[in-house]
Design a protein around this motif. Structure first.
Motif, PDB file in Angstrom:
ATOM      1  N   LEU A 142      53.865  33.461  11.678  1.00 26.62           N
ATOM      2  CA  LEU A 142      55.261  33.753  11.355  1.00 26.62           C
ATOM      3  C   LEU A 142      55.509  35.240  11.123  1.00 26.62           C
ATOM      4  CD1 LEU A 142      58.092  32.688  10.744  1.00 26.62           C
ATOM      5  CD2 LEU A 142      57.345  32.270   8.404  1.00 26.62           C
ATOM      6  N   ALA A 197      58.708  37.243  12.568  1.00 23.65           N
ATOM      7  CA  ALA A 197      59.737  37.714  11.639  1.00 23.65           C
ATOM      8  C   ALA A 197      60.005  39.205  11.832  1.00 23.65           C
ATOM      9  CB  ALA A 197      59.312  37.437  10.195  1.00 23.65           C
ATOM     10  N   HIS A 206      67.755  27.743  12.932  1.00 19.69           N
ATOM     11  CA  HIS A 206      67.495  27.577  11.502  1.00 19.69           C
ATOM     12  C   HIS A 206      66.505  28.631  10.999  1.00 19.69           C
ATOM     13  CE1 HIS A 206      66.757  25.552   7.688  1.00 19.69           C
ATOM     14  NE2 HIS A 206      65.466  25.777   7.917  1.00 19.69           N
ATOM     15  N   VAL A 207      65.375  28.742  11.669  1.00 14.71           N
ATOM     16  CA  VAL A 207      64.358  29.717  11.261  1.00 14.71           C
ATOM     17  C   VAL A 207      64.901  31.134  11.435  1.00 14.71           C
ATOM     18  CG1 VAL A 207      62.061  30.630  11.802  1.00 14.71           C
ATOM     19  CG2 VAL A 207      62.434  28.164  11.722  1.00 14.71           C
ATOM     20  N   GLU A 248      67.213  32.041   8.515  1.00 12.94           N
ATOM     21  CA  GLU A 248      66.472  32.231   7.260  1.00 12.94           C
ATOM     22  C   GLU A 248      65.686  33.529   7.272  1.00 12.94           C
ATOM     23  OE1 GLU A 248      64.275  29.156   5.471  1.00 12.94           O
ATOM     24  OE2 GLU A 248      65.860  27.685   5.670  1.00 12.94           O
ATOM     25  N   LEU A 249      65.107  33.878   8.405  1.00 10.71           N
ATOM     26  CA  LEU A 249      64.314  35.097   8.473  1.00 10.71           C
ATOM     27  C   LEU A 249      65.178  36.348   8.386  1.00 10.71           C
ATOM     28  CD1 LEU A 249      61.669  34.133  11.146  1.00 10.71           C
ATOM     29  CD2 LEU A 249      61.349  34.346   8.681  1.00 10.71           C
ATOM     30  N   TYR A 294      60.320  36.592   4.797  1.00 14.23           N
ATOM     31  CA  TYR A 294      59.690  35.347   5.225  1.00 14.23           C
ATOM     32  C   TYR A 294      58.858  34.726   4.115  1.00 14.23           C
ATOM     33  CZ  TYR A 294      55.293  37.846   5.764  1.00 14.23           C
ATOM     34  OH  TYR A 294      54.161  38.568   5.540  1.00 14.23           O
ATOM     35  N   VAL A 345      61.369  32.708   1.733  1.00 15.63           N
ATOM     36  CA  VAL A 345      62.245  31.697   2.317  1.00 15.63           C
ATOM     37  C   VAL A 345      61.679  30.321   2.007  1.00 15.63           C
ATOM     38  CG1 VAL A 345      63.156  30.807   4.476  1.00 15.63           C
ATOM     39  CG2 VAL A 345      62.993  33.247   4.114  1.00 15.63           C
ATOM     40  N   ARG A 347      61.545  26.733   3.164  1.00 17.52           N
ATOM     41  CA  ARG A 347      60.607  25.978   3.991  1.00 17.52           C
ATOM     42  C   ARG A 347      60.419  26.588   5.372  1.00 17.52           C
ATOM     43  NH1 ARG A 347      61.664  20.332   4.784  1.00 17.52           N
ATOM     44  NH2 ARG A 347      59.510  20.358   5.439  1.00 17.52           N
ATOM     45  N   ALA A 348      60.870  27.790   5.591  1.00 17.19           N
ATOM     46  CA  ALA A 348      60.774  28.398   6.925  1.00 17.19           C
ATOM     47  C   ALA A 348      59.342  28.426   7.463  1.00 17.19           C
ATOM     48  CB  ALA A 348      61.378  29.793   6.941  1.00 17.19           C
ATOM     49  N   PHE A 373      58.632  26.511  10.868  1.00 15.59           N
ATOM     50  CA  PHE A 373      58.186  27.311  12.003  1.00 15.59           C
ATOM     51  C   PHE A 373      56.879  26.769  12.562  1.00 15.59           C
ATOM     52  CE2 PHE A 373      55.783  30.866  13.806  1.00 15.59           C
ATOM     53  CZ  PHE A 373      56.676  31.288  14.773  1.00 15.59           C
TER      54      PHE A 373
END
Length: 91
Positions: free
Chosen positions: A29, A33, A58-59, A62-63, A68, A71, A73-74, A78
């Motif tokens: 991630l 990000a 969604h991800v 949030e990012l 990251y 956040v 539950r990202a 992911f």
């Protein structure tokens, strides 16, 4: 006492930076990000970034709105989406 090797004879292996681009393996991630933030700061629109990096809206949201690490539950979302993307899981 064992002989020491000269510094010139030691090979330094450079670790390649993890790629943010989609491939055949699950990405981390952190580079994704960072790539999202860089591309957004460079003026690319959200849809283009999501398509180029194969990231869900969604991800992506949030990012951009948080770090990251902070956040909700990202990271789990992911990782799950990455496993679906490479074919480990059926979505």
């Amino acid at each position: 006492m064992p002989a020491r090797k000269a510094a010139d004879s030691l090979e330094v292996k450079e670790k390649s930076a993890p790629s943010a681009l989609p491939g055949n393996t699950v990405r981390s991630l952190e580079p994704v990000a960072e790539a999202i933030r860089e591309m957004f700061a460079a003026g690319k629109d959200a849809e283009t970034i999501q398509q180029e990096l194969a990231v869900s809206p969604h991800v992506f949201r949030e990012l951009l709105s948080h770090s990251y690490k902070m956040v909700g539950r990202a990271p789990e979302i992911f990782a799950y989406q990455e496993r679906i993307r490479i074919g480990e899981l059926e979505g």
